[in-house]
Design a protein around this motif. Structure first.
Motif, mmCIF file in Angstrom:
data_model
loop_
_atom_site.group_PDB
_atom_site.id
_atom_site.type_symbol
_atom_site.label_atom_id
_atom_site.label_comp_id
_atom_site.label_asym_id
_atom_site.label_seq_id
_atom_site.Cartn_x
_atom_site.Cartn_y
_atom_site.Cartn_z
ATOM 1 N N ARG A 191 -1.963 -2.509 -3.573
ATOM 2 C CA ARG A 191 -3.738 -1.643 -3.733
ATOM 3 C C ARG A 191 -3.766 -0.372 -4.789
ATOM 4 O O ARG A 191 -2.710 0.574 -4.610
ATOM 5 N N ILE A 208 -7.455 -8.186 0.171
ATOM 6 C CA ILE A 208 -6.299 -7.425 -1.405
ATOM 7 C C ILE A 208 -5.241 -8.782 -1.665
ATOM 8 O O ILE A 208 -4.858 -9.555 -2.653
ATOM 9 N N ASP A 226 -10.340 -0.054 -5.133
ATOM 10 C CA ASP A 226 -11.032 0.942 -3.839
ATOM 11 C C ASP A 226 -12.668 1.416 -4.362
ATOM 12 O O ASP A 226 -12.683 0.622 -3.947
ATOM 13 N N ASN A 231 0.743 -1.494 0.409
ATOM 14 C CA ASN A 231 -0.001 0.057 -0.147
ATOM 15 C C ASN A 231 0.754 0.948 -0.376
ATOM 16 O O ASN A 231 1.431 1.481 1.111
ATOM 17 N N GLU A 244 -8.308 -4.859 5.025
ATOM 18 C CA GLU A 244 -7.721 -4.438 3.797
ATOM 19 C C GLU A 244 -6.509 -5.347 2.674
ATOM 20 O O GLU A 244 -7.116 -6.034 1.903
ATOM 21 N N THR A 304 -12.446 -2.376 -0.781
ATOM 22 C CA THR A 304 -12.048 -3.555 -0.220
ATOM 23 C C THR A 304 -12.083 -3.770 0.845
ATOM 24 O O THR A 304 -12.878 -4.947 1.641
#
Length: 429
Positions: free
Chosen positions: A107, A404, A164, A22, A400, A198
């Motif tokens: 992400r 992912i 997202d 991320n 999240e 997510t």
């Protein structure tokens, strides 16, 4: 599943690990997961990238008590940040050169309308993510930097983008369209996309499990309340409405973002206050919300101030809760039947006063909170409504990174289990 010969050329190693990245504008969060049991092998954070005070925090989770290691000193850029993270992983025997690593999941905040599912990243996909920078100028550039850096580290490995916005692409046109000139909107991609997808996907699914039903059997309102905050209405596992729009600014009151506001306020500030577009952008995104109302964006500090009689903090709290109630009521109307209202993320999971206040007075909608259950602190999904309540109220911790990893591994593993090449560039038109 991918098997890789060992150096001796005999036994094979199954590639069942996923690295989740991320990448923010000045930070990189990472987690390495073992998809055999969906456990975390290591977690880490590199923050203040480019500053003299850069810091890396790395926690291996492979055995015994987790002990965090810290590095300080300037980390010049995202490439140096990922290299440092890779070195920490290697020190724990979890190096990125391991044949057990199946893919890297990224992400990506904005996928527009073309990306409705996780996608293996190709040059074409990366070009499209770049084209979306004007509608996500704070997020997509950092995501792109993380992708390119990871590709340079492991060019042989599938890199998967998890968007997202993807969960919200099921919204009907009447919910996604703004009431402005259609040609102008289409020319400039102006519509409601939604974010935190997510999290909303993971939490709505977990809420159904908590109720002992399948996602297709329930209608859920999810309240993702962190420094950024968003609500979604999920009908039978599909998002039909969400509070964030073209950008993450629309909707609920947030830590530093205003949420819903009369668009003419921006014209007024430009004409009367002489503020530039950039100044108004900073005001609404970084100096508004709870911070703008009372000088604090930490709900714990706001509650402390309220307990001490601080009127500004109390007003900020009331505005925050009032907006939540409006969205709960509106989404109840959109869904028609609501089976659960679910709180998640930092504030949603940890602030009992927010949950209590948001539900108070909504008994006619079937919503009630049990004070004792609401006061319990737990990291597990749980109901905080009494048994007699017509609509369940729940707290479901979000994850999240796991979402992912699941989506990344499902995409890569699906093809490899069937003996096929990993699909690349699944771009929806």
């Amino acid at each position: 599943m991918t098997t890789t010969p060992t150096k001796e050329g005999s036994a094979a190693v199954q590639a069942r690990r996923v690295l989740v990245l991320n990448s923010g504008s000045s930070s990189v969060k990472y987690q390495l997961l073992d998809m055999n049991d969906r456990s975390r092998l290591a977690i880490g954070l590199v923050e203040r990238i480019g500053e003299e005070t850069s810091r890396l925090l790395h926690t291996p989770l492979t055995g015994g008590d987790a002990e965090t290691r810290e590095r300080t000193g300037r980390i010049a850029d995202h490439a140096a940040a990922l290299k440092a993270a890779a070195e920490e992983l290697a020190a724990d025997g979890l190096g990125l050169d391991s044949p057990e690593l199946a893919a890297i999941g990224h992400r990506v905040v904005h996928g527009g309308l073309r990306f409705t599912r996780p996608t293996v990243i190709t040059d074409e996909v990366l070009t499209e993510i770049e084209r979306l920078v004007p509608v996500a100028p704070l997020h997509n550039p950092a995501n792109i930097t993380g992708i390119r850096t990871a590709q340079a580290l492991r060019p042989d490995l599938p890199q998967v983008a998890v968007f997202d916005t993807a969960f919200h692409t099921t919204m009907p046109e009447y919910a996604a369209r703004y009431a402005i000139d259609v040609e102008t909107a289409d020319a400039h991609r102006i519509r409601r996309y939604g974010f935190h997808g997510t999290s909303h996907a993971y939490v709505s699914r977990k809420a159904a499990e908590l109720l002992g039903r399948t996602p297709e059997e329930v209608n859920v309102i999810v309240l993702h309340l962190g420094n950024g905050a968003s609500a979604s209405a999920v009908a039978a596992g599909r998002c039909v409405e969400t509070s964030m729009g073209l950008t993450p600014l629309e909707g609920l009151v947030m830590g530093t973002r205003s949420g819903d506001i009369d668009p003419a306020v921006t014209f007024h500030l430009k004409r009367v206050a002489g503020m530039s577009t950039d100044e108004i952008d900073v005001l609404l995104n970084k100096k508004s919300g709870l911070l703008g109302l009372c000088g604090d964006n930490d709900m714990r500090e706001i509650r402390r101030r309220i307990d001490e009689g601080d009127e500004r903090a109390a007003l900020a709290f009331d505005i925050y809760v009032h907006r939540l109630k409006k969205y709960i009521g509106a989404y109840s109307a959109v869904l028609g039947r609501v089976d659960a209202v679910v709180f998640t993320a930092g504030v949603g999971e940890n602030s009992a006063p927010v949950r209590e206040a948001a539900i108070a007075g909504l008994e006619e909608l079937g919503l009630v909170v049990d004070a004792g259950l609401n006061a319990v602190r737990s990291g597990e999904p749980r109901l905080i409504s009494p048994n007699y309540a017509r609509v369940a109220v729940a707290v479901v911790p979000t994850d999240e990174e796991l979402e992912i990893a699941d989506q990344t591994f499902a995409l890569v593993g699906r093809a490899e289990s069937a003996g096929q090449e990993v699909p690349v560039g699944e771009v929806d038109n």
